[in-house]
Every structure is written in C-alpha cells, then in structure tokens.
Design a protein around this motif. Structure first.
Motif, short mmCIF file in Angstrom:
data_model
loop_
_atom_site.label_atom_id
_atom_site.label_comp_id
_atom_site.label_asym_id
_atom_site.label_seq_id
_atom_site.Cartn_x
_atom_site.Cartn_y
_atom_site.Cartn_z
N ALA A 76 17.76 10.24 -5.02
CA ALA A 76 18.43 9.77 -6.25
C ALA A 76 19.88 9.31 -6.04
CB ALA A 76 18.36 10.85 -7.34
N ASN A 77 20.15 8.72 -4.90
CA ASN A 77 21.52 8.35 -4.54
C ASN A 77 21.46 7.25 -3.49
OD1 ASN A 77 24.38 8.83 -4.48
ND2 ASN A 77 24.14 9.97 -2.57
N PHE A 78 22.04 6.07 -3.80
CA PHE A 78 22.04 5.00 -2.81
C PHE A 78 23.24 5.15 -1.88
CE2 PHE A 78 19.93 2.32 -6.29
CZ PHE A 78 18.65 2.49 -5.77
N ALA A 100 21.73 4.03 10.14
CA ALA A 100 21.09 2.90 9.45
C ALA A 100 19.78 3.27 8.76
CB ALA A 100 20.88 1.74 10.42
N ARG A 101 19.49 4.57 8.67
CA ARG A 101 18.26 5.01 7.99
C ARG A 101 18.43 5.08 6.47
NH1 ARG A 101 19.11 10.40 6.46
NH2 ARG A 101 21.08 11.11 7.31
N VAL A 102 19.66 4.98 5.94
CA VAL A 102 19.86 5.19 4.50
C VAL A 102 19.45 3.95 3.70
CG1 VAL A 102 21.63 6.98 4.78
CG2 VAL A 102 22.32 4.56 4.63
N SER A 103 19.45 4.10 2.36
CA SER A 103 18.82 3.08 1.51
C SER A 103 19.37 1.67 1.71
CB SER A 103 18.99 3.47 0.03
OG SER A 103 18.55 4.77 -0.19
N GLY A 104 20.71 1.51 1.73
CA GLY A 104 21.30 0.17 1.78
C GLY A 104 20.75 -0.67 2.93
N ILE A 134 0.86 -1.19 0.00
CA ILE A 134 0.00 0.00 0.00
C ILE A 134 0.89 1.24 0.00
CG2 ILE A 134 -1.73 1.29 1.32
CD1 ILE A 134 -2.52 -1.43 2.63
N GLU A 135 0.70 2.14 -0.95
CA GLU A 135 1.55 3.33 -1.07
C GLU A 135 0.67 4.56 -1.33
OE1 GLU A 135 4.78 4.43 -0.71
OE2 GLU A 135 3.94 6.33 -1.42
N ARG A 136 0.97 5.63 -0.61
CA ARG A 136 0.11 6.82 -0.73
C ARG A 136 0.33 7.58 -2.03
NH1 ARG A 136 3.07 11.27 3.24
NH2 ARG A 136 5.03 10.18 3.08
C1 LIG Z 1 17.04 15.14 2.17
C2 LIG Z 1 17.42 13.71 2.32
C3 LIG Z 1 18.57 13.24 1.71
C4 LIG Z 1 18.91 11.90 1.81
N1 LIG Z 1 20.00 11.46 1.15
C5 LIG Z 1 20.20 10.13 1.05
C6 LIG Z 1 21.17 9.61 0.14
O1 LIG Z 1 21.85 10.34 -0.54
N2 LIG Z 1 21.25 8.26 0.05
C7 LIG Z 1 20.50 7.39 0.81
O2 LIG Z 1 20.60 6.18 0.68
N3 LIG Z 1 19.61 7.87 1.70
C8 LIG Z 1 19.42 9.20 1.81
N4 LIG Z 1 18.46 9.69 2.64
C9 LIG Z 1 17.76 8.75 3.54
C10 LIG Z 1 16.84 7.78 2.83
O3 LIG Z 1 16.33 8.29 1.64
C11 LIG Z 1 15.69 7.33 3.68
O4 LIG Z 1 16.03 7.26 5.01
C12 LIG Z 1 15.16 6.01 3.17
O5 LIG Z 1 14.50 6.28 1.96
C13 LIG Z 1 14.23 5.37 4.19
O6 LIG Z 1 13.58 4.30 3.57
P1 LIG Z 1 12.21 3.76 4.13
O7 LIG Z 1 11.75 2.74 3.15
O8 LIG Z 1 12.37 3.38 5.54
O9 LIG Z 1 11.21 5.01 4.16
P2 LIG Z 1 10.83 6.10 3.07
O10 LIG Z 1 11.84 6.21 1.99
O11 LIG Z 1 10.48 7.31 3.86
O12 LIG Z 1 9.51 5.49 2.42
C14 LIG Z 1 8.29 5.42 3.11
C15 LIG Z 1 7.19 5.17 2.09
O13 LIG Z 1 5.97 4.97 2.76
C16 LIG Z 1 4.95 5.77 2.19
N5 LIG Z 1 4.00 6.07 3.28
C17 LIG Z 1 4.26 6.71 4.43
N6 LIG Z 1 3.18 6.74 5.22
C18 LIG Z 1 2.19 6.11 4.52
C19 LIG Z 1 0.82 5.84 4.82
N7 LIG Z 1 0.26 6.19 5.99
N8 LIG Z 1 0.08 5.20 3.89
C20 LIG Z 1 0.64 4.84 2.68
N9 LIG Z 1 1.94 5.07 2.36
C21 LIG Z 1 2.70 5.70 3.29
C22 LIG Z 1 5.67 7.00 1.68
O14 LIG Z 1 4.95 7.67 0.67
C23 LIG Z 1 6.98 6.38 1.17
O15 LIG Z 1 6.88 5.92 -0.14
C24 LIG Z 1 18.10 11.01 2.59
C25 LIG Z 1 16.95 11.48 3.22
C26 LIG Z 1 16.61 12.81 3.09
C27 LIG Z 1 15.35 13.26 3.75
#
Ligand SMILES: Cc1cc2nc3c(=O)[nH]c(=O)nc-3n(C[C@H](O)[C@H](O)[C@H](O)COP(=O)(O)OP(=O)(O)OC[C@H]3O[C@@H](n4cnc5c(N)ncnc54)[C@H](O)[C@@H]3O)c2cc1C
Length: 453
Positions: free
Chosen positions: A68-70, A404-408, A52-54
C-alpha cells in the motif's frame, strides 16, 4: 504407508489432452506493478493481450502483501525530490487521485527520499479499470504451472490450473511478471537465487491497525523503534531491529512493516518452496500478533487499536532473478549509471533486508542526479527468443535487485516490456533484436521518462 517412504518418490501421471483456452499476441504472467504496466502497454498498441493472475485481483505485493505504498516513483535529484517514473505510472496516480485514494508524497528512509501511500482496495479497482480501458483480457484465479515450447528457443503456451481445470494459453510473445521468474525458469532460462550463498532478502508479513489516535501517534515512526530498543535492553527479543509503522490514506488506519520471517535455521523463508511458504505464513501471522500487542501496549495513540487486516500473503522480496543480456548491479545504482538503451529510470536506494536489520545505501546526495537508467537488456533473458521478463525477477544482481525491485521501477520495466513486445511483432524480429531507438521513441511518446535530460 508412512510419510517417509513416499518422500523423494515420483509418480507418473497419464498423458492428457489439454484444452487451449485462447491464443493471444501477448501473454503476461502475473499482475503486480510490472504485469499491470506490461499488459496495459501491450493492449494499448492494439495487440490482443491476456494477463494471467493467480489471485482474484491485481496489484501484486502492493495489494496481496499489504504494501500500500509506492516507492521508487521519486528520486533525490541533487537534493531536490522529483517524480522520475512517468508514463503509465502517472495514469495510475491520476486514477487514484480521482478516487481520493492516494496521499501526497511523504518522506521516507531518514528523509532522503519520497514515497506515496495509497488505498489498496482503490488500487485494485484502478488496475482493473486501466486494463479494461487498454483492451486487455484478465484471467483471474488462474495459476501458471508450466509451459510448452514450439522450438528450442520459443514458448508455445503457458499451462494454467484453475477451478475450470487445466488449460493452455498460446501466445506470440510472453512477458514473465510473476515476480519469481516462474515462466522463465520452466523454459530453462538461467537464473540466480540469493546472494550466491542461498540467502535471499528476508520476507515480512504486514498488518494494518484501525482506531489509531493519529494526533497522539504522530511520532510513532521514531518512538516505536526507540521503545523496541529499550525493551531489548531489558532482554526482550524482536524478529528484527526497528519497525516502520505509518498512517495510510485514511488517518486512523496504520500499517506496520515490523516482521522478518526466518526458517528455524535462520535462513530466509523461500518464496518458491511450498513447505517454507506454509511455515512462513503461520510464523508471519504469529509475529504480526506479537508486534501488535507490543505496539498497543507501549506506543502512544495505539491504546484502542485493533488489527483490521493481516495481508493475504507473506511479502516476498526476492526469489529468482533471471540472467539476461545485462544484470543491473549495486554499482549501477550507487553510481547512477547511464545506458544507451535506457527504457526508464530508478531512484530508489539499495534497501537490503538482511537477517536482523535493513541496510540502506544511497547514491551521493546532493552531488549525484539520484537515479540510474534501466537498460532494455535487463528485460531480455538469455536463451529464449519470445520471452521478456519485467519486475523484481528481471535481470539484476542480488544487490541491484535490493533497489530496483520496488513499484516505481517495476512500472517502468513493465511499460517497456509491453511496448517492446509490440515493437518486436511489428518489426518481425525477436525482442532481443528490436531497434531499441524505435522502442525509446514510442515510450517517450507515451509519456515515459528515460532520464535523458
Ligand atoms: C513486506 C514488503 C514491503 C514492501 N514495501 C514496499 C513499499 O513500501 N513500496 C514499494 O514500492 N515496494 C515495496 N515492496 C516491494 C514491491 O512491493 C515489490 O517488489 C513489487 O510489487 C514487485 O512487483 P512485481 O510486479 O515484479 O511482482 P509482484 O508484486 O510480486 O507481483 C507478481 C504477481 O504475479 C502473480 N503470480 C506469481 N506467480 C504466478 C503464477 N505462477 N501464476 C499466476 N500468477 C502468478 C502474483 O500473484 C502477483 O500478483 C515491498 C515488498 C515487501 C515484500
């Protein structure tokens, strides 16, 4: 009636009958890196799986916030750069490579680690393809807004709102990959917010410029922060110290990570407060324009640049972090901790976006192996029996999450959570009680690296 008179009042909605949209063995909320990997892993085991995605696309912050960067696929292993997150992450990279949509790794954070830029539009398509190939059903434009329980410790259904109205989706095991621990919070799982004083990592709005003269801009990464410092000595003030301005997959496109979004009182804009988010979007776009004008007016190679995109939404780094069976900490990152129940690894340093600067802390280089294990227990929230949490809202301390919040690591956690959901259903036990050895075996068979050798 004036606004003030209605504030803090509640209204009662009439009871309603909510249609059930479907019932799945595994339901994943959120389609960022964690959700993509969780859904793909669960779908591949043959479990009926719904994501489910918003928004109308996958990628999470990687697409919606212009990242746009892993980061975090690689580690600095005794001074040598190595990719340490594998499994589904490999497949995503291969699919991107096949579309010529990902760059080779580049140096990041003072040359001590590697990251990889990709084309965000291609990533959206690759994520669709991956989930379709894994048998996952995707429900876009569906905002999770609540849940219902079937027992004190078991979720029965997620409630969603969409253009089709309100509906319920029932499930066997739920995986919260919302980034904000929305589902866990609705279910009453304990969570933490910020550093104990309410301060979360600060958000940033990102923008992309086009028509950059790449040859002239080759030293932009160093020069732009120097130009900012020189301007500050003349009395100018910027939202934050320094900026990360770098080329994307295609040389004339450059992204800028150059903003820092504060409330008027100086606190970080909250990603779970609609009024602050609204303020933050406007302030973020204002800062994007301010920084773009500074860069175009002063940095070589940007004279003809224009803003081709301001990210669809403000980039949120941290909101709720659930309290699970183990909380990954800063010490675990810096000391490259090992855990018996490892389900993947993380090699990204602590990268804390504080009020006016970014604080970076690495494990010892080259003495250490440069990565820590991610324990399965950080995916298992306290007090719920059919819920797992993966991604930036998993069980980590404020400082541990700054790494540990980043993509990898989010890919690694997601793959483990999706696989664990299958193992739990197979063994007929709650996720917290599974045989973790069986999970580890399955993850390794699926190409994941658990950091054992
Ligand atoms: C400005 C910035 C720069 C960054 N730079 C980097 C970088 O260079 N490289 C890197 O690897 N990481 C980077 N990060 C960190 C990284 O992007 C995130 O921490 C990572 O994407 C977290 O993944 P996630 O799947 O936990 O959550 P998210 O990527 O936050 O994904 C959550 C998903 O859930 C969906 N969602 C949320 N709530 C709901 C709901 N109630 N109902 C339905 N859908 C919902 C959202 O729309 C989203 O698609 C950066 C973050 C920020 C903010």
């Amino acid at each position: 009636m004036g606004r003030d008179q209605t504030v803090n009042h509640t209204i009662f909605e009439p009871d309603r009958r909510t249609p059930v949209l479907g019932e799945y063995e595994v339901v994943v909320l959120g389609g960022g890196p964690a959700g993509i990997a969780a859904a793909a892993a669960a779908g591949r085991t043959g479990r009926s799986t719904l994501l489910i995605e918003r928004y109308g696309f996958l990628g999470g912050s990687g697409t919606m916030a212009g990242v746009a960067n892993f980061c975090g696929l690689h580690a600095n292993v005794h001074g040598e750069f190595k990719q340490v997150v594998h499994g589904l992450a490999d497949e995503i990279l291969e699919r991107l490579q096949h579309k010529d949509a990902v760059n080779p790794p580049h140096l990041s954070l003072q040359g001590k680690i590697q990251a990889q830029t990709y084309d965000a539009s291609a990533y959206k398509i690759v994520a669709d393809e991956l989930l379709l190939a894994s048998g996952v059903k995707m429900l876009f434009h569906a905002f999770g807004v609540g849940m219902l329980k079937r027992a004190e410790r078991a979720i029965d259904a997620v409630l969603i709102e969409s253009k089709s109205g309100r509906a319920a989706v029932r499930g066997g095991i739920f995986i919260d990959c919302s980034g904000d621990a929305d589902l866990a919070a609705w279910a009453g799982v304990p969570f933490e917010l910020g550093d104990g004083h309410g301060n979360t990592l600060y958000p940033s709005s990102k923008f992309t410029m086009n028509d950059v003269d790449a040859a002239k801009a080759v030293h932009a990464r160093r020069i732009i922060p120097e130009l900012m410092e020189a301007a500050e000595r003349q009395g100018r003030r910027f939202p934050r110290r320094g900026a990360i301005v770098r080329p994307q997959k295609f040389g004339q496109d450059w992204t800028a990570n150059a903003t820092l979004i504060k409330n008027p009182d100086g606190s970080a804009v909250s990603g779970i407060d609609v009024e602050q988010l609204s303020y933050g979007e406007i302030e973020g776009r204002r800062q994007c324009l301010e920084m773009f004008q500074f860069i175009r007016g002063s940095a070589p190679g940007f004279e003809n640049a224009y803003i081709v995109d301001i990210a669809p939404q403000i980039g949120i780094r941290e909101t709720r972090r659930v309290v699970g069976e183990y909380m990954l900490s800063e010490a675990d990152i810096l000391e490259c901790a090992s855990f018996e129940d490892a389900i993947g690894v993380n090699g990204w340093p602590v990268e804390a976006h504080a009020a006016d600067r970014v604080i970076i802390k690495f494990p010892k280089i080259p003495e250490s192996r440069g990565f820590n294990h991610l324990p399965y227990r950080m995916l298992v929230p306290k007090s719920m029996d059919n819920l797992l949490v993966a991604g930036r809202c998993a069980s980590m301390t404020h400082d541990g999450q700054a790494s540990a919040r980043v993509s990898g690591p989010c890919f690694a956690m997601g793959q483990a959570a999706g696989t664990a959901a299958h193992v739990a259903l197979e063994q007929g036990v709650p996720p917290r009680s599974i045989n973790v050895g069986a999970l580890q075996q399955r993850l390794e068979a699926d190409g994941a690296y658990l950091g054992k050798a």
